[in-house]
Write a protein that holds these residues in place. Structure first.
Motif, PDB file in Angstrom:
ATOM      1  N   ARG A  30     -25.868 -51.163  54.662  1.00  8.67           N
ATOM      2  CA  ARG A  30     -25.571 -51.000  53.224  1.00  8.67           C
ATOM      3  C   ARG A  30     -25.888 -49.873  52.467  1.00  8.67           C
ATOM      4  NH1 ARG A  30     -28.406 -55.007  48.918  1.00  8.67           N
ATOM      5  NH2 ARG A  30     -27.390 -54.546  47.138  1.00  8.67           N
ATOM      6  N   PHE A  31     -27.361 -49.379  52.805  1.00 12.00           N
ATOM      7  CA  PHE A  31     -27.672 -48.273  52.267  1.00 12.00           C
ATOM      8  C   PHE A  31     -26.844 -46.825  52.279  1.00 12.00           C
ATOM      9  CE2 PHE A  31     -30.768 -44.463  52.382  1.00 12.00           C
ATOM     10  CZ  PHE A  31     -30.930 -44.329  50.940  1.00 12.00           C
ATOM     11  N   TYR A  37     -20.718 -43.540  49.090  1.00 10.87           N
ATOM     12  CA  TYR A  37     -20.104 -44.095  47.748  1.00 10.87           C
ATOM     13  C   TYR A  37     -20.682 -43.102  46.691  1.00 10.87           C
ATOM     14  CZ  TYR A  37     -18.537 -46.191  43.369  1.00 10.87           C
ATOM     15  OH  TYR A  37     -17.978 -46.472  42.252  1.00 10.87           O
ATOM     16  N   PHE A  38     -22.065 -42.921  46.548  1.00  9.73           N
ATOM     17  CA  PHE A  38     -22.648 -42.256  45.469  1.00  9.73           C
ATOM     18  C   PHE A  38     -22.223 -40.751  45.623  1.00  9.73           C
ATOM     19  CE2 PHE A  38     -25.966 -41.687  42.474  1.00  9.73           C
ATOM     20  CZ  PHE A  38     -26.550 -40.383  42.723  1.00  9.73           C
ATOM     21  N   LYS A  39     -22.297 -40.243  46.837  1.00  8.15           N
ATOM     22  CA  LYS A  39     -22.008 -38.905  46.908  1.00  8.15           C
ATOM     23  C   LYS A  39     -20.533 -38.378  46.640  1.00  8.15           C
ATOM     24  CE  LYS A  39     -23.267 -38.172  51.218  1.00  8.15           C
ATOM     25  NZ  LYS A  39     -23.553 -37.802  52.411  1.00  8.15           N
ATOM     26  N   ASN A  43     -22.003 -38.470  42.218  1.00  5.91           N
ATOM     27  CA  ASN A  43     -22.534 -36.948  42.254  1.00  5.91           C
ATOM     28  C   ASN A  43     -21.420 -36.244  43.105  1.00  5.91           C
ATOM     29  OD1 ASN A  43     -24.541 -34.956  41.690  1.00  5.91           O
ATOM     30  ND2 ASN A  43     -25.426 -35.567  43.700  1.00  5.91           N
ATOM     31  N   LYS A  44     -20.372 -36.032  42.461  1.00  4.11           N
ATOM     32  CA  LYS A  44     -19.344 -35.290  42.921  1.00  4.11           C
ATOM     33  C   LYS A  44     -19.980 -34.012  43.696  1.00  4.11           C
ATOM     34  CE  LYS A  44     -15.710 -37.288  40.224  1.00  4.11           C
ATOM     35  NZ  LYS A  44     -16.178 -38.765  39.961  1.00  4.11           N
ATOM     36  N   PRO A  45     -19.234 -33.801  44.931  1.00  2.39           N
ATOM     37  CA  PRO A  45     -19.482 -32.571  45.572  1.00  2.39           C
ATOM     38  C   PRO A  45     -19.147 -31.245  44.840  1.00  2.39           C
ATOM     39  CG  PRO A  45     -18.096 -33.823  46.859  1.00  2.39           C
ATOM     40  CD  PRO A  45     -18.148 -34.613  45.506  1.00  2.39           C
ATOM     41  N   THR A  46     -20.022 -30.257  45.016  1.00  2.00           N
ATOM     42  CA  THR A  46     -19.681 -29.111  44.212  1.00  2.00           C
ATOM     43  C   THR A  46     -18.810 -28.225  45.000  1.00  2.00           C
ATOM     44  OG1 THR A  46     -20.797 -26.929  43.640  1.00  2.00           O
ATOM     45  CG2 THR A  46     -21.647 -28.096  45.633  1.00  2.00           C
ATOM     46  N   THR A  47     -18.085 -27.451  44.272  1.00  4.18           N
ATOM     47  CA  THR A  47     -17.347 -26.447  44.889  1.00  4.18           C
ATOM     48  C   THR A  47     -17.782 -25.095  45.224  1.00  4.18           C
ATOM     49  OG1 THR A  47     -16.277 -25.804  42.640  1.00  4.18           O
ATOM     50  CG2 THR A  47     -15.276 -27.828  43.668  1.00  4.18           C
ATOM     51  N   LYS A  48     -19.081 -24.927  44.991  1.00  8.43           N
ATOM     52  CA  LYS A  48     -19.713 -23.673  45.145  1.00  8.43           C
ATOM     53  C   LYS A  48     -20.163 -23.248  46.599  1.00  8.43           C
ATOM     54  CE  LYS A  48     -21.563 -24.133  40.355  1.00  8.43           C
ATOM     55  NZ  LYS A  48     -22.731 -24.398  39.599  1.00  8.43           N
TER      56      LYS A  48
END
Length: 172
Positions: A30-31, A37-39, A43-48
């Motif tokens: 579950r974790f 899901y959280f990622k 906390n959307k991924p960076t494009t950097k």
């Protein structure tokens, strides 16, 4: 047709431990699902230049300093070919650089650049803000106990060497 044998029941003395381990297994699944899901949603991924799987590599170089590719792969418990591909991406993004190894000039060390340090610090700060908000309703002692137990679990997972017979039919 012969029916497959049912898994052997845990010995009576271990049955309680087995039930707790089963509950923990369900919570870990579950974790992991929630972290994924959280990622992607919170906390959307960076494009950097840092894909999620490369974040631990950058973190290892920031915290532990320059190291060889093989040592880095070992530190993050990953395959060297996977680490090599991820490092190439970090190098091309200017977040990691290759340096001559002062001990062995034929080898190179990987090091986080100043830009890599800045981006890692930004991502770490964002992660910390989310976790602080998540735990804000928790009692301070519970927060500290969670950190202690989670660290202990991670350490035990890192050092665990299962018996060969327990890994057959491994379900992930």
């Amino acid at each position: 047709m012969v029916e497959p044998a049912a898994p052997a029941a845990a010995p009576a003395a271990d049955r309680g431990d087995f039930e707790v381990a089963d509950q923990l297994g369900r919570e870990l699944v579950r974790f992991v699902r929630l972290i994924n899901y959280f990622k992607t949603h919170v906390n959307k991924p960076t494009t950097k230049g840092v894909e999620g799987s490369a974040y631990p590599l950058l973190g290892s170089l920031v915290f532990d300093g320059p190291r060889r590719m093989t040592a880095l792969a070992e530190a993050v418990h990953s395959d060297p070919s996977t680490v090599s591909r991820q490092i190439s991406s970090l190098v091309s993004s200017g977040l990691v650089e290759r340096q001559a190894d002062p001990v062995d000039g034929r080898a190179c060390l990987l090091a986080a650049t100043a830009q890599g340090h800045e981006l890692f610090d930004e991502l770490r700060r964002r992660r910390t803000e989310h976790l602080a908000a998540l735990l804000s309703e928790w009692d301070r002692d519970d927060q500290l106990r969670l950190v202690e137990l989670f660290g202990r679990l991670n350490t035990d997972i890192e050092s665990y060497q299962p018996e060969p017979s327990t890994t057959e039919g491994d379900v992930r």
